[in-house]
Enzyme design. Structure first.
Site, PDB file in Angstrom:
ATOM      1  N   VAL A 230      33.506  -8.196  30.846  1.00 40.31           N
ATOM      2  CA  VAL A 230      32.621  -9.264  30.400  1.00 40.31           C
ATOM      3  C   VAL A 230      31.318  -9.152  31.174  1.00 40.31           C
ATOM      4  CG1 VAL A 230      32.323 -11.735  30.127  1.00 40.31           C
ATOM      5  CG2 VAL A 230      34.604 -10.730  29.906  1.00 40.31           C
ATOM      6  N   LYS A 231      30.213  -9.144  30.459  1.00 37.43           N
ATOM      7  CA  LYS A 231      28.903  -8.974  31.097  1.00 37.43           C
ATOM      8  C   LYS A 231      28.351 -10.335  31.519  1.00 37.43           C
ATOM      9  CE  LYS A 231      26.151  -5.713  29.447  1.00 37.43           C
ATOM     10  NZ  LYS A 231      25.330  -4.900  28.509  1.00 37.43           N
ATOM     11  N   VAL A 232      28.004 -10.445  32.808  1.00 34.18           N
ATOM     12  CA  VAL A 232      27.449 -11.670  33.377  1.00 34.18           C
ATOM     13  C   VAL A 232      26.175 -11.293  34.137  1.00 34.18           C
ATOM     14  CG1 VAL A 232      27.825 -13.569  34.993  1.00 34.18           C
ATOM     15  CG2 VAL A 232      29.730 -12.738  33.585  1.00 34.18           C
TER      16      VAL A 232
END
Length: 944
Positions: free
Chosen positions: A139-141
């Site tokens: 998941v890209k944060v």
């Protein structure tokens, strides 16, 4: 060997910065893992926008998904994107297994809109992780100040995180500390550290692009060109080398070794944005110079193709000449280019770019959704002159850049005036709420049919009655269901006519009042209860239904009288926004409409106007911006509603919605409904036209007239209504448009201060009547032939002494100039004959003066356009028409009659108009029929 595959020998993993359905379905992704040693995939909104918006690969899936039921734009995007992400994860699973969870990942981005909200980012990441349900998802944060604590939390919960938007060493070190903190939390919870993975993504080319611009600016100001030219294209690589040195240092020592002993993996540096933006740089620059152990380079297809073709992986370049990298950063600082400041600027810009890309992506999905429903037919179109179009485009961009539609859906009151607007946005979410609870209304409808009701009477005013009236007139009487009647007038003749038209023993009465304290519904209820009790006895209450807010006085009265049902409204929905709540749905159920289909139609528009639909594709927002811009910047505030005959009744509902919502503080929209369509030359430059055309009910003459109006340069909004049931879409579209227009104009679209002023004046007058037995009287300024004219001192002075009725009317109408409107406010029975006579008069006035004209029957318009007449722009010229009542009707348990109430309402209305400095003249008819003939003849004569 393939240069891409050779990178593995240096400990670097090549990932692909691209995803597309065909890449996976045709086996190319799996082939790349073998041919190129590909070990992972990253995605972003721009990538998905290109895939979904610029190909037809997703059309079949989208249509199939919508076939199972309409979905919002965000849900559609996720369905398509998550389908690709899952398939990509499955294709990469062999890599994941072979590398023991070191590689084989595919990334999916948390919404960029949440970049500055820690809690929302955490919740969104959790949801995506659960939805994708693949162990090799990352998941890209973003590494924003709000993102770093989110990263710590998510790593601690065992999620794989791709940290994006890294530019500064200091931010990177904060990210590493968050990662290690998270691993320690995960370890304490007994998690498997060997299966927890993360990468820290440095965006390479963006640094050089911005630094090079700053160097060029310094050279242009006279700095040493040779010295600064030597720094071009050097900043990003130097910064990356120093970041890698930090990586080596941070992932060492006893704290890290303790985690590593439990199987923890280092958080690898990932080089992103590795395509060169400057054509003078080698196309493989950011691959050749950034080769290093425990790193990832994610390349777009063109860069990957270039490196496969002529790449030269001959050395571990990331650790070479670190002192030179330090010297480069120092030289940049000496030249006035602070790399930390550059990084902060790039983070802000990166968040914006990601949000912009997400807007484009969701816009592409919204367009696909719209075309799935409408085909190539444009169901909504705006025709605006170039100057209006430019202002419209500017406002649309402001809404997009500011995320204002998302803020509106979040009930952010600062979208408007910052008053109490957040208390009045329940209508935004009510369609889904009502659709879920539809069984109660279906059961009620079955009961209505089973009890054999022949008639249903709705007692209400304004928002509680105008929507149901539209439904009844549009769909007509349905066989096997009761006939619909509505009472929203205190005119004694109208009250009696509605009662006499019903078989009272088999009549269902719906008393509709949000507050439960509104005068008119309460006295209507008293009258009908007495009439029905006379035929039904003590069981009369069973024939009554109340629709009201919880705890209102009406609910108390309903319980006391034994009403058959009490349906609750929603306190956070104002009356004029309430047609999609119980106030519209209960009457709709009683006349036999297909409520699930109706609400499904409304929900389709609600989703089309949703928070995830960018302004470019948001029909309610676009209409509202057009209305607001035309009114605010071009004084085109007379919203002229032209609708196909079968749906013409929408005009009365729109009148209230627009006027009561926006007409205040000297601003607002003046709706013009049911005005006969004319040639372009009869209209002034203060018009905005809304044309609602029913697809199977087109009036050719009407269509031609609108085409001529558009050709003449007037702004026109064209709305294609597919079938009558689609008016439920219009209820939501126009509610959204009105709320948006209120924001553009700069007012609170949910209050109605001047309606309250009229109510207060009426209550005062009725109280005086109860004490004295009469209403206040003033001397007329003219009286003859059964007609008397009344005006306050300022208006009388402006008119002067005239010889006859025609002269007075000529003088009064002569006060109207360009940009003004003329309103006929008739406190007489609203029937076909009276309407026809007054419509002819308003058409003549319009054609002669070129002023917009309005026709309102009192007191119903008091709860509608009356707000704009008193609180909106002072551009109205008013002719109030009152009359003696041939036959009055007593209000039960009161000392007054309906005629007295009507007279008090008319006087209160006039008083407030006069207090607001409006140009108002009251015309009193001693006999309605003969007086109306005399008046209209004089009006025609007055305008020549």
């Amino acid at each position: 060997m393939n240069p891409l595959k050779q990178l593995e020998a240096f400990g670097q993993s090549p990932w692909l910065d691209f995803v597309r359905r065909s890449l996976i379905e045709k086996g190319e992704l799996a082939a790349m893992t073998e041919r190129d040693g590909l070990k992972g995939v990253t995605s972003n909104p721009s990538i998905f926008e290109k895939a979904i918006g610029h190909s037809d690969e997703y059309d079949a899936d989208l249509k199939a998904f919508l076939h199972d039921g309409d979905q919002g734009v965000g849900a559609l995007y996720e369905h398509l994107a998550i389908g690709d992400i899952r398939a990509g994860a499955d294709a990469l699973r062999p890599v994941y297994d072979r590398t023991h969870a070191r590689d084989g990942y595919i990334s999916l981005e948390v919404s960029p809109y949440l970049a500055n909200d820690t809690e929302a980012t955490v919740n969104e990441a959790r949801r995506l992780w659960k939805t994708v349900d693949r162990p090799n998802l990352m998941v890209k944060v973003p590494a924003t100040p709000a993102g770093i604590p989110a990263i710590r939390t998510l790593i601690g919960e065992g999620l794989n995180i791709n940290v994006t938007l890294l530019f500064a060493i200091s931010a990177y070190e904060a990210v590493v500390h968050a990662y290690i903190d998270g691993l320690e939390t995960l370890a304490k919870a007994g998690g498997d550290l060997s299966r927890s993975a993360s990468v820290a993504s440095f965006f390479i080319s963006r640094i050089d692009s911005l630094v090079d611009k700053k160097l060029d600016a310094a050279i242009a100001k006279g700095a040493d060109k040779a010295a600064l030219d030597a720094l071009h294209g050097k900043a990003a690589i130097a910064n990356a080398k120093l970041a890698y040195a930090s990586y080596r240092r941070l992932f060492s020592g006893s704290r890290w070794e303790s985690l590593a002993a439990r199987g923890a993996q280092t958080q690898r540096l990932l080089w992103a944005s590795t395509s060169t933006k400057n054509p003078s740089y080698p196309d493989t620059l950011y691959v050749e110079t950034l080769i290093g152990r425990d790193t990832v380079n994610t390349m777009p297809p063109a860069t990957m193709d270039a490196y496969r073709d002529h790449g030269k992986p001959v050395a571990d370049t990331i650790e070479s000449d670190v002192p030179g990298a330090q010297a480069t950063i120092a030289a940049l600082g000496a030249a006035g280019v602070d790399i930390e400041a550059v990084a902060k600027e790039l983070v802000v810009d990166g968040v914006k770019q990601f949000a912009d890309a997400f807007d484009q992506l969701l816009g592409a999905v919204a367009m696909r959704r719209r075309k799935t429903f409408d085909g190539d037919r444009a169901s909504f179109a705006l025709a605006l002159a170039p100057d209006i179009q430019a202002a419209f485009d500017k406002e649309i961009e402001a809404w997009r850049a500011d995320g204002r539609i998302r803020r509106l859906w979040a009930s952010d009151k600062t979208v408007w005036t910052g008053a109490d607007e957040d208390h009045w946005t329940g209508w935004l979410h009510n369609v889904d709420h009502e659709r879920k609870g539809i069984d109660e209304l279906i059961a009620f409808a079955s009961e209505v049919q089973a009890r054999g009701y022949t008639d249903v009477v709705l007692l209400g005013m304004g928002g509680s009655s105008l929507g149901p009236a539209v439904l009844a007139e549009t769909f007509g009487h349905r066989k096997g269901w009761p006939r619909f009647h509505m009472l929203d007038s205190t005119d004694p003749a109208q009250v009696a006519a509605v009662a006499d038209a019903c078989a009272l023993a088999t009549t269902l009465v719906i008393v509709s009042s949000k507050s439960g304290s509104t005068l008119e519904p309460n006295i209507f209820m008293a009258y009908f209860y007495d009439r029905i009790r006379a035929v039904s006895g003590d069981a009369a209450g069973r024939q009554f239904v109340a629709v009201t807010d919880p705890g209102s006085a009406l609910e108390t009265a309903a319980k006391e009288h034994g009403f058959g049902h009490v349906f609750h409204g929603v306190k956070s929905i104002g009356g004029r926004y309430s047609v999609l709540s119980k106030f519209g749905l209960v009457p709709a159920a009683a006349i036999g409409l297909d409520l699930p289909a109706c609400l499904d139609a409304a929900r389709r528009m609600a989703r089309g106007c949703g928070p995830d639909v960018p302004p470019s594709e948001n029909p309610g927002l676009r209409l509202g911006v057009a209305l607001g811009v035309c009114a605010r910047h071009f004084k085109r505030d007379k919203v002229t509603i032209i609708a196909s005959p079968a749906i013409a009744s929408l005009g009365a509902w729109l009148e209230q919605l627009l006027a009561e919502s926006t007409g205040k503080q000297g601003h607002g929209l003046i709706p013009v409904a049911d005005e006969a369509t004319g040639a372009p030359g009869v209209y002034g430059d203060d018009r905005f036209f809304a044309y609602l055309e029913l697809a199977d009910g087109v009036d050719p003459k009407q269509r031609a007239a609108v085409a001529a109006i558009e050709a003449a340069g007037h702004p026109v909004a064209r709305i294609s209504v597919g079938t009558p049931i689609d008016i439920w879409q219009e209820f939501f579209r126009w509610a959204m448009a009105t709320a948006v227009a209120g924001s553009v104009i700069g007012i609170n679209p949910f209050d109605q201060p001047d309606v309250e002023a009229s109510k207060i004046a009426t209550r005062k007058l009725t109280s005086e009547y109860e004490k004295s037995g009469k209403l206040p009287e003033t001397a007329p300024i003219y009286s003859a032939d059964g007609i008397a004219l009344y005006a306050d001192a300022p208006n009388a002075k402006a008119l002067g002494k005239q010889g006859d009725l025609t002269a007075y009317l000529r003088g009064h109408l002569g006060r109207a100039g360009a940009g003004d409107y003329v309103a006929l406010l008739a406190y007489i029975q609203r029937d076909a004959a009276h309407t026809e006579v007054l419509q002819a008069a308003r058409t003549a006035i319009r054609d002669r003066t070129h002023c917009a004209t309005c026709l309102g029957f009192g007191p119903r318009f008091l709860h509608s356009t009356g707000q704009a007449y008193k609180g909106g722009p002072n551009s109205g010229v008013f002719i109030q028409i009152t009359s003696d009542d041939a036959h009055d009707v007593k209000v039960p348990q009161q000392s007054y009659t309906f005629g007295i109430v009507k007279a008090a309402q008319a006087l209160g209305d006039l008083q407030v108009l006069q207090e607001r400095g409006r140009r108002a003249l009251r015309v009193h008819l001693h006999d309605v029929e003969s007086g109306l003939r005399t008046l209209t003849a004089a009006l025609h004569a007055a305008i020549g």
